[in-house]
Motif scaffolding. Structure first.
Motif: not given
Length: 261
Positions: A33-41
């Motif tokens: 996935l790209q452009e998740c727009k989220s911190p990993v946690e």
């Protein structure tokens, strides 16, 4: 054998349900996935794990960028690189137990003006792809797969109108030149076009079009590449155009390929 998918999701938290639907209906072994727009946690890992995707390697940022590799097969973190020193989460790598390394890339879009003197973002894009070239030339990658939203449609039949898009960011000659130089430096094989060598082929349709499907003004911005030592193991490439028509979709469609490795 495993099937790999790449998808610019344009917010993994906003479109968690769409990711789950894709995983249920297509069941790729690996989803990049790209452009998740989220911190990993804050990536919805529990839902993915319930669907059998127990391994994840990711780099995140709040509200911007972000790349993640979800897998039903064991993977280990193989690092990342801050291309063009932008401080962006745009690359992450994972390694399968068979030694194959998967690079998940999100190349900058580059803004609207194809002139680095007038548009800093366009210069950043060119610098990013130039560093890809230099890294591939130095590292001589082997047993590797590179996927992602590379934000460049290189071939004339990768866009709805070659002539009309020559001055539009994503298909300008200088961008194509940079991307092909990066591809050549790593001797990467364009798996999608290896499998589908002829004809118009798109993976992105703008939100600006009131009826994207009827207008069909697409571009192939999302890619799957493989190094020559494993490229012949790839087959079954396809782009899931129908996913672009799901409710509240990303403007990108998933791209898939299967590898007999």
């Amino acid at each position: 054998m495993f099937t790999l998918a790449t998808w610019n999701i344009n917010s993994v938290r906003l479109r968690e349900g769409l990711v789950a639907r894709l995983l249920r209906e297509e069941a790729p072994d690996i989803l990049c996935l790209q452009e998740c727009k989220s911190p990993v946690e804050k990536i919805p890992l529990t839902m993915f794990q319930e669907l059998g995707y127990n391994w994840i390697v990711a780099r995140g940022q709040k509200g911007y960028n972000g790349v993640a590799i979800l897998s039903r097969l064991p993977i280990e973190d193989a690092g990342d690189r801050d291309y063009a020193k932008l401080g962006h989460a745009r690359h992450v790598a994972a390694r399968l137990e068979n030694g194959v390394t998967i690079h998940n890339m999100y190349v900058p879009a580059g803004g609207d003006i194809p002139d680095r003197e007038l548009n800093v973002k366009f210069g950043q894009k060119l610098d990013f792809v130039s560093e890809m070239r230099d890294v591939f030339h130095a590292d001589n990658p082997q047993r590797s797969i590179l996927v992602g939203d590379l934000n460049i449609a290189p071939r004339e039949d990768d866009v709805w109108s070659h002539k009309q898009l020559l001055k539009i960011v994503s298909h300008t000659p200088i961008e194509v030149e940079h991307l092909l130089a990066a591809q050549d430096a790593g001797k990467w094989v364009d798996v999608t076009r290896q499998d589908i060598p002829e004809g118009l082929l798109y993976s992105w349709w703008s939100y600006r079009s009131p009826d994207w499907n009827a207008a069909d003004k697409g571009r192939r911005l999302d890619h799957i590449w493989a190094t020559p030592d494993i490229s012949n193991a790839a087959h079954g490439s396809r782009i899931l155009r129908d996913v672009r028509g799901w409710q509240q979709p990303s403007d990108h469609a998933p791209v898939l390929a299967t590898f007999d490795l």
